[in-house]
Structure formats: C-alpha cells, structure tokens
Design a protein around this motif. Structure first.
Motif, PDB file in Angstrom:
ATOM      1  N   VAL A  67       0.881  -1.168   0.000  1.00 18.91           N
ATOM      2  CA  VAL A  67       0.000   0.000   0.000  1.00 18.91           C
ATOM      3  C   VAL A  67       0.919   1.218   0.000  1.00 18.91           C
ATOM      4  CG1 VAL A  67      -1.907  -1.134   1.203  1.00 18.91           C
ATOM      5  CG2 VAL A  67      -0.130   0.027   2.535  1.00 18.91           C
ATOM      6  N   PRO A  68       0.435   2.368  -0.467  1.00 18.68           N
ATOM      7  CA  PRO A  68       1.296   3.553  -0.485  1.00 18.68           C
ATOM      8  C   PRO A  68       1.813   3.904   0.909  1.00 18.68           C
ATOM      9  CG  PRO A  68      -0.639   3.909  -1.841  1.00 18.68           C
ATOM     10  CD  PRO A  68      -0.877   2.623  -1.096  1.00 18.68           C
ATOM     11  N   GLY A  69       3.121   4.107   1.015  1.00 17.66           N
ATOM     12  CA  GLY A  69       3.715   4.500   2.277  1.00 17.66           C
ATOM     13  C   GLY A  69       3.535   5.981   2.533  1.00 17.66           C
ATOM     14  N   ASP A  70       4.210   6.472   3.550  1.00 18.74           N
ATOM     15  CA  ASP A  70       4.111   7.879   3.925  1.00 18.74           C
ATOM     16  C   ASP A  70       5.497   8.364   4.341  1.00 18.74           C
ATOM     17  OD1 ASP A  70       3.660  10.286   5.679  1.00 18.74           O
ATOM     18  OD2 ASP A  70       1.571   9.831   5.217  1.00 18.74           O
ATOM     19  N   PRO A  71       5.944   9.529   3.844  1.00 19.56           N
ATOM     20  CA  PRO A  71       7.268  10.036   4.230  1.00 19.56           C
ATOM     21  C   PRO A  71       7.455  10.181   5.734  1.00 19.56           C
ATOM     22  CG  PRO A  71       6.430  11.272   2.353  1.00 19.56           C
ATOM     23  CD  PRO A  71       5.296  10.398   2.841  1.00 19.56           C
ATOM     24  N   MET A  72       6.347  10.406   6.468  1.00 16.73           N
ATOM     25  CA  MET A  72       6.470  10.576   7.913  1.00 16.73           C
ATOM     26  C   MET A  72       6.823   9.278   8.629  1.00 16.73           C
ATOM     27  SD  MET A  72       6.145  13.718   8.747  1.00 16.73           S
ATOM     28  CE  MET A  72       5.942  13.534  10.502  1.00 16.73           C
ATOM     29  N   ALA A  73       6.700   8.166   7.943  1.00 19.45           N
ATOM     30  CA  ALA A  73       7.007   6.871   8.563  1.00 19.45           C
ATOM     31  C   ALA A  73       8.485   6.524   8.424  1.00 19.45           C
ATOM     32  CB  ALA A  73       6.141   5.779   7.958  1.00 19.45           C
ATOM     33  N   PHE A  74       9.338   7.520   8.230  1.00 15.80           N
ATOM     34  CA  PHE A  74      10.771   7.248   8.102  1.00 15.80           C
ATOM     35  C   PHE A  74      11.339   6.685   9.403  1.00 15.80           C
ATOM     36  CE2 PHE A  74      10.630  11.575   9.718  1.00 15.80           C
ATOM     37  CZ  PHE A  74      11.731  11.695  10.551  1.00 15.80           C
ATOM     38  N   LYS A  75      12.381   5.895   9.258  1.00 17.37           N
ATOM     39  CA  LYS A  75      12.994   5.223  10.402  1.00 17.37           C
ATOM     40  C   LYS A  75      14.067   6.117  11.015  1.00 17.37           C
ATOM     41  CE  LYS A  75      14.861   0.686  11.698  1.00 17.37           C
ATOM     42  NZ  LYS A  75      15.257  -0.631  11.163  1.00 17.37           N
ATOM     43  N   ILE A  76      13.971   6.336  12.318  1.00 17.10           N
ATOM     44  CA  ILE A  76      14.947   7.170  13.029  1.00 17.10           C
ATOM     45  C   ILE A  76      16.116   6.281  13.434  1.00 17.10           C
ATOM     46  CG2 ILE A  76      15.308   8.672  15.027  1.00 17.10           C
ATOM     47  CD1 ILE A  76      12.270   9.282  14.911  1.00 17.10           C
ATOM     48  N   THR A  77      17.187   6.374  12.656  1.00 18.35           N
ATOM     49  CA  THR A  77      18.339   5.486  12.825  1.00 18.35           C
ATOM     50  C   THR A  77      19.617   6.249  13.150  1.00 18.35           C
ATOM     51  OG1 THR A  77      17.382   3.889  11.281  1.00 18.35           O
ATOM     52  CG2 THR A  77      19.745   3.719  11.683  1.00 18.35           C
ATOM     53  N   THR A  78      19.789   7.407  12.549  1.00 17.47           N
ATOM     54  CA  THR A  78      21.019   8.189  12.703  1.00 17.47           C
ATOM     55  C   THR A  78      20.731   9.511  13.403  1.00 17.47           C
ATOM     56  OG1 THR A  78      20.772   9.396  10.619  1.00 17.47           O
ATOM     57  CG2 THR A  78      21.811   7.195  10.512  1.00 17.47           C
ATOM     58  N   PRO A  79      21.778  10.216  13.866  1.00 18.15           N
ATOM     59  CA  PRO A  79      21.558  11.539  14.463  1.00 18.15           C
ATOM     60  C   PRO A  79      20.836  12.502  13.518  1.00 18.15           C
ATOM     61  CG  PRO A  79      23.749  10.753  15.023  1.00 18.15           C
ATOM     62  CD  PRO A  79      23.191   9.777  14.023  1.00 18.15           C
ATOM     63  N   LEU A  80      21.095  12.399  12.214  1.00 14.88           N
ATOM     64  CA  LEU A  80      20.408  13.259  11.257  1.00 14.88           C
ATOM     65  C   LEU A  80      18.905  12.958  11.234  1.00 14.88           C
ATOM     66  CD1 LEU A  80      20.542  15.419   9.065  1.00 14.88           C
ATOM     67  CD2 LEU A  80      21.047  13.607   7.405  1.00 14.88           C
ATOM     68  N   ASP A  81      18.550  11.674  11.283  1.00 17.25           N
ATOM     69  CA  ASP A  81      17.136  11.305  11.340  1.00 17.25           C
ATOM     70  C   ASP A  81      16.463  11.890  12.575  1.00 17.25           C
ATOM     71  OD1 ASP A  81      17.480   9.671   9.068  1.00 17.25           O
ATOM     72  OD2 ASP A  81      17.998   7.936  10.309  1.00 17.25           O
ATOM     73  N   LEU A  82      17.157  11.811  13.713  1.00 19.08           N
ATOM     74  CA  LEU A  82      16.592  12.324  14.962  1.00 19.08           C
ATOM     75  C   LEU A  82      16.435  13.838  14.897  1.00 19.08           C
ATOM     76  CD1 LEU A  82      15.587  11.655  17.804  1.00 19.08           C
ATOM     77  CD2 LEU A  82      17.944  11.879  18.617  1.00 19.08           C
ATOM     78  N   ALA A  83      17.413  14.508  14.288  1.00 18.09           N
ATOM     79  CA  ALA A  83      17.322  15.956  14.142  1.00 18.09           C
ATOM     80  C   ALA A  83      16.130  16.342  13.273  1.00 18.09           C
ATOM     81  CB  ALA A  83      18.616  16.502  13.543  1.00 18.09           C
TER      82      ALA A  83
END
Length: 241
Positions: free
Chosen positions: A200-216
């Motif tokens: 099904v179509p995903g959503d950009p907000m469902a990105f995985k927080i893996t790195t410090p950049l993701d957390l930022a």
C-alpha cells in the motif's frame, strides 16, 4: 475508520530491543526522547490512534520491562524478547494468542501517521495475507561488488523503500517464522515461504529514526507541529524496514 462490524482481532507487535548504536546514544533507541516523549511511546500512540488495533504488545529486554510499562498507556502489554529481533517477534506472536491479524511495527518509526496503519489493516481485512507500506525510490541505486565497482543499475521504477507496520494474517506469519530462513524483515520471511506480499502507499512521515540526522529531522518536525502532517514530500525518505 475501519468498520466495527469486522470482529477479527488485530494485534500490533512492537519489537523494542534495539541498542541504537548508529544513533550515537547511550540509551536504547526506543527509549530516546523526541519532543519530550520516547520513540516507543510515540509509536504506540500512533497504533492506538489508528482506531483499528485491538491490542498492542511491546517486546523489550527483561531489564527494561518495568521502564517500558511505566511510560505506556494502560492496557499495552509488555513482554520479554530475545537476543535477536526474530526472537522478539516470536515472543510477540506467542503473546498475540488467537489474533486473526498481526502488525509488526518499528518503534523507531515513531511519527508513522495513524492513517497509514489503518490503510494496512484495511487491506488485510480486504483479503490480503501480507501487506507492507512502500514508497518509490527517489535515488538512483547501484549494485556493486566486493571491491566497490559498479556491476549494475536497477530500474528504480520497480524499486520500493519498505516501511512499517507490516501486516499479516497471523497464521501466515507464524508459518513463516517456523522456517529456518533468514531475512532482513518479516515480509521477506513470508516471501521465502512462497507467499505473495502486497504493498500500500507508504508515507514520508514513517521514516525510520536510525542516525543523528534522522533524529534531528524528527525533532524539527515535532517542533514545527508537523508530526502528523502528510505534507512532507520534501523529506523524501522511506528507509528499509
């Protein structure tokens, strides 16, 4: 909203034993705070807000069961996981009992919109046995050998970045987990068992927080009040499950 006439139960499993080494934190990743609330709590809140999950089971190391229970809403079950993610999912499947459908959701995808969760469940109730959210790949992808030399360029039109929650008919996932296969996500195990996995179509907000950049990025979205917004095309992230 899912119709209340369908009584087949949905149990969401949230493995939360990752150490978060790539995030650069001393705290286990699921317990890292984002806008004053842990990633785990935000992920669980999203599942409950979807209105289509009957039970949530969180799987953590034995030493974190009390900490997890203290920060989660009443009714969320906390069970002890294993050394590997697959062991934790197996423990969650045991706790799921006679559920008809099972969702497996990453605590690190803490900003997943409830609408995406509902979309996965709707597809399961519509007859699909295995359903995953996916986004088109926006970068060109190369295949390289051990020396780093490029050996091929896949057509990105056929590629998708997979997210969670991944949804399954419970018996199908149990059967896949009884095999000795090794895979990087639950959908791949189901594929190896010979079953078809649908998207099904995903959503950009469902990105995985893996790195410090993701957390930022996640912190910036929360501070801007966009944690439930779907208008984040500029984020352009899917990430592997």
């Amino acid at each position: 909203m899912i119709t209340p006439n369908d009584e087949r139960s949905v149990v969401a499993l949230v493995p939360a034993a990752g150490r978060g080494e790539r995030l650069g934190m001393s705290t286990p990743k699921a317990f890292v705070e984002l806008g004053g609330k842990t990633l785990l709590a935000r992920a669980v809140d999203g599942l409950l807000a979807s209105g289509c999950v009957d039970r949530v089971v969180v799987i953590v190391p034995a030493e974190l069961t009390a900490a997890a229970a203290a920060l989660l809403p009443a009714g969320v079950e906390v069970v002890i996981g294993g050394a590997e993610r697959t062991d934790s999912v197996r423990a969650g499947l045991t706790a799921a009992g006679d559920a008809e459908f099972v969702l497996v959701h990453d605590a690190a995808r803490a900003l997943t919109p409830p609408q995406l969760i509902e979309s996965v469940v709707r597809s399961l109730r519509g007859g699909r046995g295995a359903v995953i959210p996916a986004l088109p790949v926006v970068d060109t992808v190369k295949v390289v050998d051990e020396s780093g030399a490029v050996t091929g360029t896949p057509d990105r039109a056929a590629l998708r970045a997979v997210q969670t929650p991944q949804g399954f008919a419970a018996e199908l996932l149990r059967r896949a987990y009884r095999s000795e296969s090794v895979a990087t996500d639950d959908a791949a195990l189901v594929e190896l068992a010979g079953e078809t996995v649908h998207t099904v179509p995903g959503d950009p907000m469902a990105f995985k927080i893996t790195t410090p950049l993701d957390l930022a990025l996640a912190n910036a979205l929360v501070e801007a009040g966009q944690e439930t917004s779907r208008d984040v095309d500029a984020v352009g992230r899917g990430g592997a499950a």
